[in-house]
Write a protein that holds these residues in place. Structure first.
Motif, PDB file in Angstrom:
ATOM      1  N   GLN A  56       7.740  -9.210   6.276  1.00 17.52           N
ATOM      2  CA  GLN A  56       8.442  -8.579   5.311  1.00 17.52           C
ATOM      3  C   GLN A  56       9.153  -7.330   5.472  1.00 17.52           C
ATOM      4  O   GLN A  56       8.516  -6.394   6.437  1.00 17.52           O
ATOM      5  CB  GLN A  56       7.870  -8.500   3.830  1.00 17.52           C
ATOM      6  CG  GLN A  56       6.871  -7.578   3.677  1.00 17.52           C
ATOM      7  CD  GLN A  56       6.391  -7.747   2.174  1.00 17.52           C
ATOM      8  OE1 GLN A  56       6.390  -8.847   1.525  1.00 17.52           O
ATOM      9  NE2 GLN A  56       5.578  -6.795   2.125  1.00 17.52           N
ATOM     10  N   ARG A  60       6.536  -3.133   1.278  1.00 20.19           N
ATOM     11  CA  ARG A  60       6.286  -3.318  -0.115  1.00 20.19           C
ATOM     12  C   ARG A  60       4.692  -3.004  -0.214  1.00 20.19           C
ATOM     13  O   ARG A  60       4.048  -3.539   0.702  1.00 20.19           O
ATOM     14  CB  ARG A  60       6.677  -4.772  -0.814  1.00 20.19           C
ATOM     15  CG  ARG A  60       8.222  -4.687  -0.410  1.00 20.19           C
ATOM     16  CD  ARG A  60       8.480  -6.155  -0.909  1.00 20.19           C
ATOM     17  NE  ARG A  60      10.092  -6.215  -0.871  1.00 20.19           N
ATOM     18  CZ  ARG A  60      10.425  -7.021   0.257  1.00 20.19           C
ATOM     19  NH1 ARG A  60       9.859  -7.883   0.948  1.00 20.19           N
ATOM     20  NH2 ARG A  60      11.727  -7.349   0.171  1.00 20.19           N
ATOM     21  N   ASP A  61       4.281  -3.202  -1.367  1.00 20.50           N
ATOM     22  CA  ASP A  61       2.935  -2.978  -1.619  1.00 20.50           C
ATOM     23  C   ASP A  61       2.497  -4.243  -1.982  1.00 20.50           C
ATOM     24  O   ASP A  61       1.134  -4.748  -1.697  1.00 20.50           O
ATOM     25  CB  ASP A  61       2.488  -2.270  -3.159  1.00 20.50           C
ATOM     26  CG  ASP A  61       2.806  -0.862  -3.122  1.00 20.50           C
ATOM     27  OD1 ASP A  61       2.475  -0.378  -2.190  1.00 20.50           O
ATOM     28  OD2 ASP A  61       3.510  -0.348  -4.133  1.00 20.50           O
ATOM     29  N   HIS A  64       6.223 -10.295  -0.680  1.00 18.94           N
ATOM     30  CA  HIS A  64       7.446 -11.066  -1.380  1.00 18.94           C
ATOM     31  C   HIS A  64       7.410 -12.213  -1.766  1.00 18.94           C
ATOM     32  O   HIS A  64       7.989 -12.936  -2.633  1.00 18.94           O
ATOM     33  CB  HIS A  64       8.501 -10.789  -0.728  1.00 18.94           C
ATOM     34  CG  HIS A  64       8.994 -11.432   0.466  1.00 18.94           C
ATOM     35  ND1 HIS A  64       8.043 -11.216   1.776  1.00 18.94           N
ATOM     36  CD2 HIS A  64       9.511 -12.533   0.986  1.00 18.94           C
ATOM     37  CE1 HIS A  64       8.672 -11.966   2.596  1.00 18.94           C
ATOM     38  NE2 HIS A  64       9.388 -12.965   2.072  1.00 18.94           N
TER      39      HIS A  64
END
Length: 189
Positions: A56, A60-61, A64
């Motif tokens: 990804q 991001r934490d 996705h």
């Protein structure tokens, strides 16, 4: 020093347009800083989920795809295809305003071989035609990350035939684009 001179000196420090050497934006989130750290020693490293193996970008934490939070940074293939490209004619950042005086700044979205879509600066010498037009969609490209002059990683797209195997070649491309100043690149600090 008069109060007017003091005010001018203060404005010169606080307003990017008055600075002698403008820098690209350097405010990054913790994930943006992790992206920069992961890409220091490699051509391109992206987050990969250990649960579903999805890659990804942007970082991001959670994944996705499966919403798992077991993410690691892994090197990935730099090959991809151009989705779209556009010349940037105006920017609010002084760093880019100064570069837009001579020609538009080409940017693009690229779908990497391993799936994610990344946003990248286009290398004009290898991708733009003689008229300065951006290449058509589905043009094969290579993407790599490099540290800009604010010491953050940015993505750069070059033609598929360009050699980016060595760090020296990648640094030369970034310097030719004006993204890195020789005195500020990692190892030169």
């Amino acid at each position: 020093m008069s109060s007017t001179d003091m005010m001018r000196a203060r404005l010169k420090k606080n307003r990017p347009s008055r600075r002698h050497r403008a820098r690209p934006p350097k405010q990054r989130t913790a994930l943006g800083q992790a992206f920069s750290a992961a890409n220091l020693g490699s051509a391109i490293a992206l987050q990969q989920c250990r649960n579903c193996d999805a890659r990804q970008y942007p970082p991001r934490d959670v994944c996705h795809q499966c919403l798992g939070d077991d993410l690691v940074w892994r090197d990935c293939s730099s090959k991809g295809k151009l989705l779209s490209a556009i010349p940037l004619h105006h920017s609010l950042w002084e760093y880019f305003k100064r570069r837009l005086d001579t020609a538009p700044w080409p940017i693009a979205s690229v779908r990497l071989e391993e799936g994610p879509i990344v946003f990248a600066h286009l290398h004009p010498q290898s991708l733009l035609d003689d008229a300065g037009k951006c290449p058509p969609a589905d043009t094969p490209v290579k993407v790599f990350s490099h540290t800009d002059s604010s010491l953050n990683s940015v993505m750069i797209a070059v033609s598929a035939s360009t050699d980016i195997a060595s760090a020296t070649a990648r640094t030369g491309i970034a310097e030719a684009m004006g993204l890195t100043e020789p005195a500020l690149r990692p190892g030169g600090i």
